[in-house]
Design an enzyme around this catalytic site. Structure first.
Site, PDB file in Angstrom:
ATOM      1  N   GLU A 100       0.799  -1.236   0.000  1.00 31.61           N
ATOM      2  CA  GLU A 100       0.000   0.000   0.000  1.00 31.61           C
ATOM      3  C   GLU A 100       0.831   1.286   0.000  1.00 31.61           C
ATOM      4  OE1 GLU A 100      -2.704  -0.501   3.277  1.00 31.61           O
ATOM      5  OE2 GLU A 100      -3.609  -2.277   2.399  1.00 31.61           O
ATOM      6  N   ASN A 111       2.045  -5.228  -3.133  1.00 29.78           N
ATOM      7  CA  ASN A 111       0.627  -5.494  -2.859  1.00 29.78           C
ATOM      8  C   ASN A 111      -0.102  -4.181  -2.598  1.00 29.78           C
ATOM      9  OD1 ASN A 111      -1.363  -7.657  -2.212  1.00 29.78           O
ATOM     10  ND2 ASN A 111      -1.337  -6.767  -0.150  1.00 29.78           N
ATOM     11  N   HIS A 159     -10.514  -5.680  -2.890  1.00 32.84           N
ATOM     12  CA  HIS A 159     -11.608  -5.378  -1.962  1.00 32.84           C
ATOM     13  C   HIS A 159     -12.658  -4.620  -2.770  1.00 32.84           C
ATOM     14  CE1 HIS A 159      -9.303  -6.594   1.550  1.00 32.84           C
ATOM     15  NE2 HIS A 159      -8.306  -5.799   1.197  1.00 32.84           N
ATOM     16  N   GLU A 218      -6.555 -10.379  -1.400  1.00 32.84           N
ATOM     17  CA  GLU A 218      -7.382 -10.112  -0.203  1.00 32.84           C
ATOM     18  C   GLU A 218      -8.846  -9.950  -0.599  1.00 32.84           C
ATOM     19  OE1 GLU A 218      -5.864  -6.762   2.017  1.00 32.84           O
ATOM     20  OE2 GLU A 218      -3.780  -7.396   1.788  1.00 32.84           O
ATOM     21  N   ASP A 260     -12.603  -9.582  -1.030  1.00 33.32           N
ATOM     22  CA  ASP A 260     -13.928  -9.575  -0.410  1.00 33.32           C
ATOM     23  C   ASP A 260     -14.793  -8.614  -1.199  1.00 33.32           C
ATOM     24  OD1 ASP A 260     -12.827  -7.191   0.711  1.00 33.32           O
ATOM     25  OD2 ASP A 260     -12.491  -8.164   2.647  1.00 33.32           O
TER      26      ASP A 260
HETATM   27  O1  G3I Z   1      -4.979  -7.689  18.665  1.00 32.49           O
HETATM   28  C1  G3I Z   1      -5.685  -6.583  19.224  1.00 32.49           C
HETATM   29  C2  G3I Z   1      -6.360  -6.973  20.488  1.00 32.49           C
HETATM   30  O2  G3I Z   1      -5.385  -7.311  21.439  1.00 32.49           O
HETATM   31  C3  G3I Z   1      -7.226  -5.805  20.976  1.00 32.49           C
HETATM   32  O3  G3I Z   1      -7.928  -6.193  22.102  1.00 32.49           O
HETATM   33  C4  G3I Z   1      -8.181  -5.371  19.876  1.00 32.49           C
HETATM   34  C5  G3I Z   1      -9.020  -4.176  20.297  1.00 32.49           C
HETATM   35  O4  G3I Z   1      -9.338  -3.362  19.193  1.00 32.49           O
HETATM   36  O5  G3I Z   1      -7.468  -5.041  18.745  1.00 32.49           O
HETATM   37  C6  G3I Z   1      -6.708  -6.127  18.221  1.00 32.49           C
HETATM   38  O6  G3I Z   1      -6.028  -5.715  17.082  1.00 32.49           O
HETATM   39  C7  G3I Z   1      -6.807  -5.568  15.914  1.00 32.49           C
HETATM   40  C8  G3I Z   1      -6.300  -6.530  14.856  1.00 32.49           C
HETATM   41  O7  G3I Z   1      -6.967  -6.294  13.633  1.00 32.49           O
HETATM   42  C9  G3I Z   1      -6.514  -7.981  15.240  1.00 32.49           C
HETATM   43  O8  G3I Z   1      -7.883  -8.247  15.367  1.00 32.49           O
HETATM   44  C10 G3I Z   1      -6.678  -4.138  15.455  1.00 32.49           C
HETATM   45  O9  G3I Z   1      -7.300  -3.263  16.392  1.00 32.49           O
HETATM   46  C11 G3I Z   1      -7.286  -3.977  14.088  1.00 32.49           C
HETATM   47  O10 G3I Z   1      -6.955  -2.667  13.609  1.00 32.49           O
HETATM   48  C12 G3I Z   1      -6.722  -5.000  13.137  1.00 32.49           C
HETATM   49  O11 G3I Z   1      -7.359  -4.838  11.879  1.00 32.49           O
HETATM   50  C13 G3I Z   1      -6.699  -5.431  10.798  1.00 32.49           C
HETATM   51  C14 G3I Z   1      -6.319  -4.374   9.779  1.00 32.49           C
HETATM   52  O12 G3I Z   1      -5.721  -5.010   8.662  1.00 32.49           O
HETATM   53  C15 G3I Z   1      -5.366  -3.359  10.382  1.00 32.49           C
HETATM   54  O13 G3I Z   1      -4.708  -2.625   9.423  1.00 32.49           O
HETATM   55  C16 G3I Z   1      -7.635  -6.450  10.168  1.00 32.49           C
HETATM   56  O14 G3I Z   1      -7.837  -7.529  11.080  1.00 32.49           O
HETATM   57  C17 G3I Z   1      -7.047  -6.998   8.868  1.00 32.49           C
HETATM   58  O15 G3I Z   1      -8.010  -7.746   8.194  1.00 32.49           O
HETATM   59  C18 G3I Z   1      -6.629  -5.841   7.985  1.00 32.49           C
HETATM   60  O16 G3I Z   1      -6.045  -6.373   6.825  1.00 32.49           O
HETATM   61  C19 G3I Z   1      -5.651  -5.409   5.857  1.00 32.49           C
HETATM   62  C20 G3I Z   1      -4.437  -5.959   5.139  1.00 32.49           C
HETATM   63  O17 G3I Z   1      -3.420  -6.271   6.057  1.00 32.49           O
HETATM   64  C21 G3I Z   1      -3.915  -4.980   4.097  1.00 32.49           C
HETATM   65  N1  G3I Z   1      -4.964  -4.586   3.192  1.00 32.49           N
HETATM   66  C22 G3I Z   1      -6.199  -4.092   3.795  1.00 32.49           C
HETATM   67  C23 G3I Z   1      -6.724  -5.111   4.800  1.00 32.49           C
HETATM   68  C24 G3I Z   1      -8.045  -4.627   5.388  1.00 32.49           C
HETATM   69  O18 G3I Z   1      -7.886  -3.466   6.149  1.00 32.49           O
END
Ligand code: G3I
Length: 300
Positions: A127, A167, A204, A233, A235
């Site tokens: 990105e 990516n 996406h 990725e 969806d």
């Molecule tokens: O692990 C912590 C947990 O300890 C805490 O209690 C909780 C409270 O909010 O947060 C948890 O972390 C979260 C993490 O996902 C695991 O669930 C983060 O807040 C959350 O921001 C994070 O989101 C991820 C996101 O990337 C962050 O950038 C998504 O799961 C994940 O699907 C998403 O994936 C990205 C790709 O890497 C790149 N392309 C876009 C895609 C969608 O955003």
């Protein structure tokens, strides 16, 4: 074939999913994932904040749980991701200049050494472009415009066996400025011998029933530069069956489109769970979009 992975394998492609380590204890989840998919991406567990929470102290516990789960079942693994403006550990967010540049290099070397020889591919840089087709502003970009090629050169040396991918999202529409920005960078890298093997289009999709303009042209145009392409990725808002079938067909129509990964197993596992964007519903049942994808793969 009766599963997505086996159906894709009929044309030597893979069909993958993102896996979250925290869900590996959910047997409905692991049963579907182990049955349907043959490529696995860690949804968060191989990102910089997860793998190097303190400078110089690497932690591969969650990433390894996913790697072990996958490889024990004969599934391959894509690495995601090494250099990104988001999900940097706090210590990295506060760095700049040559200090950050060195930290990026050290991070790539440290993580790739751990997984050396084990992964099918790495999303080396994620990105890095803005919607207008120029480089996205970030602390990494501020270290100098060459940060991306430095990341790729570092990665090639660190693990020569891994395919090295760039990516990004919103690079599916061929006439979109961001697509052209990424395309021009890949063309430049190939012309100058910067090591790069693949482009990941996150895919996406956000609404409608048709594909972004000339999606297949985008895939074939990148491929014509001499790189593989993959949908990394996927969806789709409300899991539009026509968009799912169409994106699958577009990949099948391009010889260097090597595989498709959906960004989660069930709708309830998705970062977009409110949009029901995946191939299995919250109960683990196959949706209409699942059938549209499977049929397209089997018809190839
Ligand atoms: O692990 C912590 C947990 O300890 C805490 O209690 C909780 C409270 O909010 O947060 C948890 O972390 C979260 C993490 O996902 C695991 O669930 C983060 O807040 C959350 O921001 C994070 O989101 C991820 C996101 O990337 C962050 O950038 C998504 O799961 C994940 O699907 C998403 O994936 C990205 C790709 O890497 C790149 N392309 C876009 C895609 C969608 O955003």
């Amino acid at each position: 074939a009766t599963t997505l992975g086996a159906a894709a394998n009929q044309s030597n492609r893979y069909f993958g999913t993102a896996i979250a380590a925290g869900r590996l204890g959910d047997s409905t989840y692991t049963t579907i994932a182990g049955r349907e998919f043959n490529m696995i991406t860690a949804e968060n567990e191989m990102k910089p904040d997860a793998t190097q929470p303190q400078r110089g102290q690497f932690n591969f516990s969650s990433g390894d749980r996913i790697y072990d789960w996958a490889t024990q079942r004969g599934l391959k693994v894509r690495g995601h991701t090494l250099a990104w403006h988001a999900q940097q550990p706090g210590w990295m967010q506060s760095l700049s200049g040559s200090n950050l540049r060195q930290a990026m290099i050290d991070h790539i070397n440290g993580v790739m050494a751990h997984y050396r020889g084990k992964l099918a591919a790495w999303d080396v840089v994620n990105e890095a472009f803005a919607e207008n087709g120029s480089r996205r502003s970030s602390n990494l970009q501020s270290t100098g415009n060459d940060w991306i090629e430095v990341a790729f050169r570092t990665a090639r040396t660190a693990d020569p066996s891994a395919k090295l991918c760039y990516n990004d999202y919103n690079i599916e529409n061929w006439t979109y400025a961001k697509t052209q920005g990424v395309y021009n960078m890949i063309r430049d890298f190939k012309s100058r011998g910067v090591p790069i093997d693949c482009v990941g289009l996150q895919t996406h999709f956000t609404g409608g029933s048709s594909l972004p303009g000339n999606f297949q042209t985008t895939l074939s145009s990148f491929a014509a530069l001499g790189v593989d392409v993959a949908l990394t990725e996927v969806d789709v808002t409300n899991a539009s069956t026509s968009q799912y079938a169409g994106l699958t067909q577009a990949c099948l129509n391009v010889p260097r489109c090597i595989g498709i990964t959906v960004w989660g197993v069930r709708d309830s596992d998705s970062w977009r769970s409110g949009e029901s964007p995946l191939l299995f519903d919250g109960g683990g049942n196959k949706k209409a979009a699942y059938t549209s994808v499977l049929n397209a793969l089997n018809a190839a």
